[in-house]
Design a protein around this motif. Structure first.
Motif, short mmCIF file in Angstrom:
data_model
loop_
_atom_site.label_atom_id
_atom_site.label_comp_id
_atom_site.label_asym_id
_atom_site.label_seq_id
_atom_site.Cartn_x
_atom_site.Cartn_y
_atom_site.Cartn_z
N GLU A 84 0.83 -1.21 0.00
CA GLU A 84 0.00 0.00 0.00
C GLU A 84 0.86 1.26 0.00
O GLU A 84 0.58 2.23 -0.69
CB GLU A 84 -0.89 0.03 1.26
N LEU A 85 1.92 1.21 0.81
CA LEU A 85 2.80 2.39 0.93
C LEU A 85 3.53 2.66 -0.38
O LEU A 85 3.61 3.81 -0.83
CB LEU A 85 3.80 2.17 2.07
N ALA A 86 4.03 1.60 -1.02
CA ALA A 86 4.75 1.77 -2.29
C ALA A 86 3.83 2.35 -3.35
O ALA A 86 4.20 3.28 -4.09
CB ALA A 86 5.32 0.43 -2.75
N GLU A 87 2.59 1.84 -3.40
CA GLU A 87 1.64 2.36 -4.39
C GLU A 87 1.36 3.84 -4.15
O GLU A 87 1.36 4.66 -5.08
CB GLU A 87 0.33 1.56 -4.34
N LEU A 88 1.16 4.18 -2.87
CA LEU A 88 0.86 5.58 -2.53
C LEU A 88 2.02 6.50 -2.91
O LEU A 88 1.83 7.57 -3.50
CB LEU A 88 0.56 5.69 -1.03
N CYS A 90 4.35 6.01 -5.19
CA CYS A 90 4.45 6.11 -6.65
C CYS A 90 3.36 7.03 -7.20
O CYS A 90 3.62 7.86 -8.07
CB CYS A 90 4.36 4.73 -7.29
N LYS A 91 2.15 6.90 -6.66
CA LYS A 91 1.04 7.75 -7.14
C LYS A 91 1.30 9.20 -6.81
O LYS A 91 0.96 10.09 -7.58
CB LYS A 91 -0.28 7.29 -6.53
N LYS A 92 1.90 9.48 -5.64
CA LYS A 92 2.13 10.87 -5.25
C LYS A 92 3.32 11.50 -5.98
O LYS A 92 3.47 12.71 -5.96
CB LYS A 92 2.35 10.97 -3.73
N THR A 93 4.19 10.67 -6.56
CA THR A 93 5.40 11.22 -7.17
C THR A 93 5.48 11.02 -8.69
O THR A 93 6.23 11.72 -9.36
CB THR A 93 6.66 10.54 -6.59
N GLY A 94 4.77 10.03 -9.21
CA GLY A 94 4.94 9.69 -10.62
C GLY A 94 6.16 8.81 -10.85
O GLY A 94 6.47 8.44 -11.98
N LEU A 95 6.86 8.46 -9.77
CA LEU A 95 7.97 7.51 -9.89
C LEU A 95 7.38 6.09 -9.94
O LEU A 95 6.20 5.90 -9.67
CB LEU A 95 8.96 7.72 -8.74
N TYR A 234 7.34 16.51 -2.23
CA TYR A 234 8.80 16.40 -2.28
C TYR A 234 9.34 17.69 -2.89
O TYR A 234 8.71 18.27 -3.78
CB TYR A 234 9.23 15.14 -3.06
N ALA A 235 10.51 18.11 -2.43
CA ALA A 235 11.04 19.42 -2.83
C ALA A 235 11.30 19.49 -4.34
O ALA A 235 11.19 20.56 -4.94
CB ALA A 235 12.32 19.73 -2.06
N TYR A 236 11.61 18.35 -4.98
CA TYR A 236 11.91 18.40 -6.42
C TYR A 236 10.73 18.95 -7.21
O TYR A 236 10.89 19.51 -8.28
CB TYR A 236 12.38 17.04 -6.95
N MET A 237 9.53 18.79 -6.65
CA MET A 237 8.33 19.29 -7.34
C MET A 237 8.33 20.82 -7.40
O MET A 237 7.79 21.40 -8.33
CB MET A 237 7.08 18.78 -6.62
N GLN A 238 8.95 21.45 -6.40
CA GLN A 238 9.03 22.92 -6.40
C GLN A 238 10.05 23.41 -7.43
O GLN A 238 10.09 24.59 -7.74
CB GLN A 238 9.42 23.41 -4.99
N ARG A 295 -0.69 9.32 3.99
CA ARG A 295 -2.06 9.54 3.51
C ARG A 295 -2.57 10.93 3.88
O ARG A 295 -3.49 11.45 3.27
CB ARG A 295 -3.00 8.49 4.12
N ARG A 296 -1.99 11.48 4.94
CA ARG A 296 -2.51 12.76 5.45
C ARG A 296 -1.76 13.98 4.92
O ARG A 296 -2.09 15.10 5.26
CB ARG A 296 -2.46 12.75 6.98
N ILE A 297 -0.72 13.76 4.11
CA ILE A 297 -0.04 14.92 3.51
C ILE A 297 -0.80 15.29 2.25
O ILE A 297 -0.65 14.66 1.21
CB ILE A 297 1.44 14.60 3.21
N ASP A 298 -1.65 16.30 2.37
CA ASP A 298 -2.45 16.72 1.22
C ASP A 298 -2.22 18.21 0.95
O ASP A 298 -1.45 18.86 1.65
CB ASP A 298 -3.94 16.42 1.46
N GLU A 299 -2.90 18.72 -0.07
CA GLU A 299 -2.70 20.13 -0.46
C GLU A 299 -2.96 21.08 0.70
O GLU A 299 -2.26 22.08 0.86
CB GLU A 299 -3.63 20.48 -1.64
N LYS A 300 -3.95 20.75 1.50
CA LYS A 300 -4.32 21.65 2.61
C LYS A 300 -3.17 21.72 3.62
O LYS A 300 -2.79 22.81 4.06
CB LYS A 300 -5.60 21.10 3.27
#
Ligand SMILES: *Cc1c(COP(=O)(O)O)cnc(C)c1O
Length: 386
Positions: A84-88, A90-95, A234-238, A295-300
């Motif tokens: 579950e963690l690996a999927e999350l 990858c989904k959050k990073t595109g890696l 992740y900072a690379y996104m900035q 799971r709780r790190i969201d845009e807000k």
């Protein structure tokens, strides 16, 4: 037994690798910690680890639930939390894929091995060198110490691992250090231990382009900057770049040890069965804890991180002894006119915990620290730095 006699026992039985502050902590809730009968506001977050502070209810629930089911199996078997963690992640990073370990240094070890094997598989022997930056910090194991671009770390433990070159954070110097041996460039986007130094977007994007042009892998070390710390997942996104390998640890587990190395499309199949491993990597309890905080790190929350960072910065810049503030989000370095270690000691006496990095104060509070807690901490900093 008194706190003092326990501290003496620590000194007697624990290897002397840590210059501990004269304080024994016992418990906490959020960013309020208790030790030796006193209360402290925590601006250090266990060095960017406790992203939801101490004794976070959801994290406790997730960890306890998994503890009652299965603590450890080894990586010979499938277990659910790490899937579950690996999927999350990858989904959050595109890696594309994740290797789990137990610390930042191990995550970087894996990245170094992967970069060398990528190059070996494709170009054969001799293309193994990794360029890192002067003033960087990548860990304490032999390989990651070798990768660390600070001369004072390169003592005592000779011989260090060969195959590293060190450059200034200027594209001209990176180009200077390139050779037919170069297989990767490894960067922290904000140099944490090096004094909370933020790399410029121009430089990072130029490195990214150079890497893509020459099939050199870009490794981004997000052990400290990652998991919401800088105000992005992740900072690379900035920086609007895409790493070939990204490493993280510290905040990932919300307080339990876990490291992760993430691979992009180019590198996802480099490590093959038997080429790397870890007995404890993504231990089900650590993975369950990590899953609950990730799971709780969201845009807000990320928006809050940016706002709180600005709030702290604005308040501190008004203090007489504050010269400059660097950093992103809730990763802040504060240059002051007086000795930073002494300032940390004075803050501790008044009930505030914080860190240093080189000659600066360093703030890495929990991402969910309340404005009430921030104000209490700022009040103490005001007394010390006014
Ligand atoms: C802390 C840190 C490491 C090392 O992590 P450990 O978990 O202590 O091994 C590596 N890289 C960076 C950027 C760090 O801040």
């Amino acid at each position: 037994m008194s706190a003092q006699s326990k501290k003496n026992k620590d000194k007697k039985y624990i290897a002397n690798t840590y210059a501990r502050y004269d304080l024994m902590l016992q418990k906490g809730k959020g960013s309020a910690l208790t030790g030796e009968g006193r209360e402290f506001i925590d601006f250090g977050g266990g060095i960017a680890v406790n992203i939801f502070g101490a004794a976070d209810n959801e994290w406790i629930k997730a960890v306890c639930k998994q503890t009652k089911k299965l603590a450890h199996t080894s990586n010979l078997y499938y277990t659910e939390p790490c899937i579950e963690l690996a999927e999350l992640l990858c989904k959050k990073t595109g890696l594309k894929k994740v290797f789990f370990s137990n610390s930042g240094a191990e995550a970087n070890e894996c990245a170094i091995k992967c970069a060398r094997k990528y190059s070996f598989d494709k170009y054969g022997d001799g293309r193994y060198e990794i360029i890192t930056l002067n003033n960087s910090f990548h860990g304490r194991t032999m390989a990651t110490l070798s990768a660390t671009g600070q001369q004072h770390f390169h003592n005592y433990f000779f011989p260090f691992l060969e195959g590293f070159a060190y450059a200034e954070p200027e594209i001209e110097d990176i180009v200077n250090k390139l050779s037919g041996k170069t297989c990767a460039i490894m960067l922290e986007l904000v140099q944490g231990e090096g004094g909370v130094k933020v790399l410029t977007k121009d430089f990072v994007q130029a490195v990214d382009k150079l890497c893509k042009d020459k099939d050199i892998l870009l490794i981004i070390d997000e052990v400290q900057t990652g998991n919401g710390r800088t105000g992005a997942m992740y900072a690379y996104m900035q920086y609007a770049i895409m790493p070939d390998i990204m490493t993280t640890a510290k905040g990932l587990g919300g307080g339990l040890p876990i490291g992760a190395t993430l691979f992009a499309k180019k590198t996802e199949n480099v490590l093959t069965s038997g080429s790397h491993g870890s007995t404890f990597g993504a231990n089900p309890i650590c993975a369950a804890g990590a899953l609950s905080v990730m799971r709780r790190i969201d845009e807000k929350l990320l928006d809050e991180v940016c706002k709180k960072g600005e709030y702290i910065k604005t308040a501190l810049l008004q203090l007489k002894k504050v010269k400059e503030i660097t950093g992103l989000g809730l990763m802040l370095g504060v240059s002051i006119e007086t000795d930073a270690k002494e300032a940390v000691r004075q803050c501790m006496e008044k009930g505030l915990l914080l860190l240093t990095a080189k000659d600066k104060l360093r703030l890495l509070p929990a991402l969910n620290i309340s404005y009430g807690e921030i104000d209490k901490g700022l009040e103490i900093l005001k007394e010390v730095l006014e």
